[in-house]
Motif scaffolding. Structure first.
Motif, PDB file in Angstrom:
ATOM      1  N   PRO A  85       0.939  -1.242   0.114  1.00 53.43           N
ATOM      2  CA  PRO A  85       0.044  -0.146  -0.031  1.00 53.43           C
ATOM      3  C   PRO A  85       0.830   1.039   0.037  1.00 53.43           C
ATOM      4  CG  PRO A  85      -0.635  -1.562   1.659  1.00 53.43           C
ATOM      5  CD  PRO A  85       0.496  -2.238   0.984  1.00 53.43           C
ATOM      6  N   PRO A  86       0.459   2.197  -0.537  1.00 55.97           N
ATOM      7  CA  PRO A  86       1.206   3.584  -0.811  1.00 55.97           C
ATOM      8  C   PRO A  86       1.763   4.253   0.771  1.00 55.97           C
ATOM      9  CG  PRO A  86      -0.820   3.626  -2.181  1.00 55.97           C
ATOM     10  CD  PRO A  86      -0.802   2.536  -1.197  1.00 55.97           C
ATOM     11  N   SER A  87       0.927   4.015   1.709  1.00 55.01           N
ATOM     12  CA  SER A  87       1.170   4.558   3.021  1.00 55.01           C
ATOM     13  C   SER A  87       2.192   3.555   3.985  1.00 55.01           C
ATOM     14  CB  SER A  87      -0.026   4.830   3.693  1.00 55.01           C
ATOM     15  OG  SER A  87      -0.888   3.592   3.801  1.00 55.01           O
ATOM     16  N   TRP A  88       2.413   2.313   3.137  1.00 51.63           N
ATOM     17  CA  TRP A  88       3.219   1.367   3.962  1.00 51.63           C
ATOM     18  C   TRP A  88       4.704   1.275   3.322  1.00 51.63           C
ATOM     19  CZ3 TRP A  88       0.726  -3.980   5.387  1.00 51.63           C
ATOM     20  CH2 TRP A  88      -0.567  -3.705   6.063  1.00 51.63           C
ATOM     21  N   GLU A  89       5.616   1.103   4.137  1.00 53.07           N
ATOM     22  CA  GLU A  89       7.102   0.885   3.808  1.00 53.07           C
ATOM     23  C   GLU A  89       7.677  -0.477   3.897  1.00 53.07           C
ATOM     24  OE1 GLU A  89      10.237   4.191   3.760  1.00 53.07           O
ATOM     25  OE2 GLU A  89      10.686   2.874   5.456  1.00 53.07           O
ATOM     26  N   LEU A  90       8.299  -0.999   3.160  1.00 54.53           N
ATOM     27  CA  LEU A  90       9.061  -2.220   3.254  1.00 54.53           C
ATOM     28  C   LEU A  90      10.676  -1.934   3.580  1.00 54.53           C
ATOM     29  CD1 LEU A  90       8.896  -5.168   3.080  1.00 54.53           C
ATOM     30  CD2 LEU A  90       9.434  -5.116   0.595  1.00 54.53           C
ATOM     31  N   ALA A  91      10.953  -2.511   4.493  1.00 54.89           N
ATOM     32  CA  ALA A  91      12.534  -2.257   5.060  1.00 54.89           C
ATOM     33  C   ALA A  91      13.320  -3.414   5.142  1.00 54.89           C
ATOM     34  CB  ALA A  91      12.598  -1.269   6.454  1.00 54.89           C
ATOM     35  N   LEU A  92      14.223  -3.814   4.335  1.00 57.57           N
ATOM     36  CA  LEU A  92      15.041  -5.167   4.203  1.00 57.57           C
ATOM     37  C   LEU A  92      16.208  -4.916   4.662  1.00 57.57           C
ATOM     38  CD1 LEU A  92      13.507  -5.620   0.532  1.00 57.57           C
ATOM     39  CD2 LEU A  92      12.485  -6.393   2.644  1.00 57.57           C
ATOM     40  N   LEU A  93      16.513  -5.474   5.548  1.00 54.58           N
ATOM     41  CA  LEU A  93      17.814  -5.614   6.354  1.00 54.58           C
ATOM     42  C   LEU A  93      18.811  -6.676   5.808  1.00 54.58           C
ATOM     43  CD1 LEU A  93      19.415  -4.550   8.907  1.00 54.58           C
ATOM     44  CD2 LEU A  93      18.843  -6.419  10.117  1.00 54.58           C
ATOM     45  N   ASP A  94      19.948  -6.082   5.354  1.00 53.88           N
ATOM     46  CA  ASP A  94      21.220  -6.743   5.070  1.00 53.88           C
ATOM     47  C   ASP A  94      21.961  -7.073   6.290  1.00 53.88           C
ATOM     48  OD1 ASP A  94      20.997  -7.737   2.385  1.00 53.88           O
ATOM     49  OD2 ASP A  94      21.497  -5.627   1.767  1.00 53.88           O
ATOM     50  N   LEU A  95      22.121  -8.350   6.638  1.00 56.81           N
ATOM     51  CA  LEU A  95      23.239  -8.625   7.723  1.00 56.81           C
ATOM     52  C   LEU A  95      24.492  -8.682   7.059  1.00 56.81           C
ATOM     53  CD1 LEU A  95      21.150 -11.570   9.487  1.00 56.81           C
ATOM     54  CD2 LEU A  95      21.565  -9.485  10.383  1.00 56.81           C
ATOM     55  N   PRO A  96      25.473  -8.672   8.140  1.00 61.50           N
ATOM     56  CA  PRO A  96      26.808  -8.364   7.586  1.00 61.50           C
ATOM     57  C   PRO A  96      27.212  -9.548   6.650  1.00 61.50           C
ATOM     58  CG  PRO A  96      26.756  -7.747   9.918  1.00 61.50           C
ATOM     59  CD  PRO A  96      25.522  -8.248   9.574  1.00 61.50           C
ATOM     60  N   GLY A  97      27.965  -9.342   5.676  1.00 56.67           N
ATOM     61  CA  GLY A  97      28.575 -10.117   4.753  1.00 56.67           C
ATOM     62  C   GLY A  97      27.842 -10.388   3.241  1.00 56.67           C
ATOM     63  N   ARG A  98      26.984  -9.591   3.211  1.00 58.72           N
ATOM     64  CA  ARG A  98      26.252  -9.572   1.899  1.00 58.72           C
ATOM     65  C   ARG A  98      25.821  -8.239   1.681  1.00 58.72           C
ATOM     66  NH1 ARG A  98      23.388 -13.874   5.150  1.00 58.72           N
ATOM     67  NH2 ARG A  98      24.953 -12.812   6.482  1.00 58.72           N
ATOM     68  N   GLY A  99      24.841  -8.005   0.460  1.00 58.24           N
ATOM     69  CA  GLY A  99      24.279  -6.959  -0.036  1.00 58.24           C
ATOM     70  C   GLY A  99      25.111  -5.473   0.377  1.00 58.24           C
ATOM     71  N   LYS A 100      24.468  -4.828   0.986  1.00 63.69           N
ATOM     72  CA  LYS A 100      25.015  -3.284   1.229  1.00 63.69           C
ATOM     73  C   LYS A 100      26.026  -3.495   2.349  1.00 63.69           C
ATOM     74  CE  LYS A 100      22.129   0.215   1.677  1.00 63.69           C
ATOM     75  NZ  LYS A 100      21.212   0.986   1.850  1.00 63.69           N
ATOM     76  N   ARG A 101      26.220  -4.804   2.949  1.00 60.37           N
ATOM     77  CA  ARG A 101      27.469  -5.204   4.010  1.00 60.37           C
ATOM     78  C   ARG A 101      28.373  -6.188   3.480  1.00 60.37           C
ATOM     79  NH1 ARG A 101      23.443  -4.736   9.474  1.00 60.37           N
ATOM     80  NH2 ARG A 101      24.307  -2.932  10.235  1.00 60.37           N
TER      81      ARG A 101
END
Length: 252
Positions: free
Chosen positions: A40-56
Motif C-alpha cells: 500500500p502507498p502508506s506502508w514501507e518495506l525495509a529489508l535488512l542486510d546482515l553483515p557479509g552480503r548486499g550493502k554489507r
C-alpha cells in the motif's frame, strides 16, 4: 554517519506501518525486493542486510544468534521513535525476526505483528547440521532447496563468498538455544509454510503457538521451502498484507 543497512524498495515518509524483512541463510535483502511493488502507498518495506552480503558485503558475517539479534536491534533503533513496526522472516530469518521482536519487546517497543515462514519452531530439535557439510554438498543442498540460483556455480568467486556467508548464518541458527522460560510475544503471530517443505513440515509448525500470547494463525501455500519465490511472490505479498490488516489496527 554510516550508510543505512536497509534496502527500501518503496520509500515512504512517515509510513502508517513499516514492515521489516529478514532474509534466509546465505540470502540478502534482494530476495524480498519485488514485494515493495505490491505494498500500500502508506506502508514501507525495509529489508535488512546482515553483515557479509548486499550493502554489507565487506563486513565479517556473524556466527552467533545473540550477535545477529544485537546487530539487528541496533540497526532498527532509528525507526523506534517513528512508525509502528511489523517483522517478517523466512527460514533463518524467522528466528532473527522472532528474537529481534523479543528484544524490542523487552525495550518497551512491541511490534504490531510478527510473521515467520519456512522454519520449525524454536523448541524443535533438528538433527541435520548443514554447517558441517563439505563445500560441494552444502552448495548442492542449498541449490536444491530452491533459494539459491544454480548459475552461482559458474563463478568460483561467488561460490566461495556465498558458502562463507551461508555457513555463518547456519552456525548461528544451529547453535541457537532459546531460554525455555522466556515470556511469549504479546503481538499477533502468523506462521507461513509450504505444503511440500521438507525443512519445515507442517505438523511441526504447531509449536509456534508457544511463542505468542495470541492465537497463532497459519497460512499454507503450495510449494517447497521457497514456496513464495518466482511467480508466486505477488500473491504471497498480497496474502501477507491481508494478514497484517486482519490482525492489527493499521489503517487501510
Amino acid at each position: 554517519m554510516s550508510a543505512s543497512p536497509f534496502v527500501r524498495p518503496n520509500p515512504c515518509e512517515d509510513p502508517a506501518l513499516r514492515v521489516v524483512g529478514f532474509h534466509h541463510a546465505g540470502g540478502s535483502a534482494a530476495v524480498y525486493y519485488p514485494m515493495g511493488r505490491e505494498f500500500p502507498p502508506s506502508w514501507e518495506l525495509a529489508l535488512l542486510d546482515l553483515p557479509g552480503r548486499g550493502k554489507r558485503f565487506a563486513q565479517e558475517p556473524l556466527e552467533d544468534m545473540e550477535q545477529v539479534v544485537d546487530r539487528a536491534v541496533r540497526d532498527l533503533e532509528p525507526f523506534l521513535d517513528g512508525s509502528p513496526l511489523a517483522l517478517f522472516g523466512h527460514s533463518f530469518g524467522a528466528l532473527v525476526a522472532l528474537e529481534t521482536g523479543r528484544a524490542l519487546q523487552r525495550m518497551g517497543f512491541t511490534p504490531q505483528w510478527l510473521g515467520v515462514s519456512g522454519r520449525v519452531p524454536p523448541n524443535f530439535t533438528r538433527i541435520t547440521r548443514l554447517s558441517e557439510l563439505d563445500d560441494e554438498e552444502l552448495l548442492r543442498t542449498m541449490v536444491d532447496m530452491g533459494g539459491t540460483p544454480g548459475r552461482i556455480t559458474e563463478v568460483p568467486e561467488f561460490v566461495a563468498r556465498f558458502l562463507r556467508v551461508a555457513r555463518a548464518d547456519l552456525r548461528a541458527a544451529e547453535s541457537y538455544r532459546p531460554d525455555p522460560g522466556r515470556p511469549p510475544m504479546s503481538c499477533p503471530l502468523t506462521v507461513f509454510g509450504g505444503t511440500e517443505d521438507a525443512w519445515a513440515p507442517l505438523p511441526a509448525m504447531a509449536g509456534w503457538q508457544n511463542e505468542s500470547l495470541h492465537a497463532c494463525r497459519r497460512r499454507v501455500l503450495p510449494g517447497g521451502h521457497f514456496y513464495f519465490l518466482g511467480p508466486a511472490l505477488k500473491g504471497f505479498t498480497r496474502d501477507l498484507i491481508a494478514e497484517i490488516r486482519t490482525v492489527t489496527a493499521v489503517p487501510r
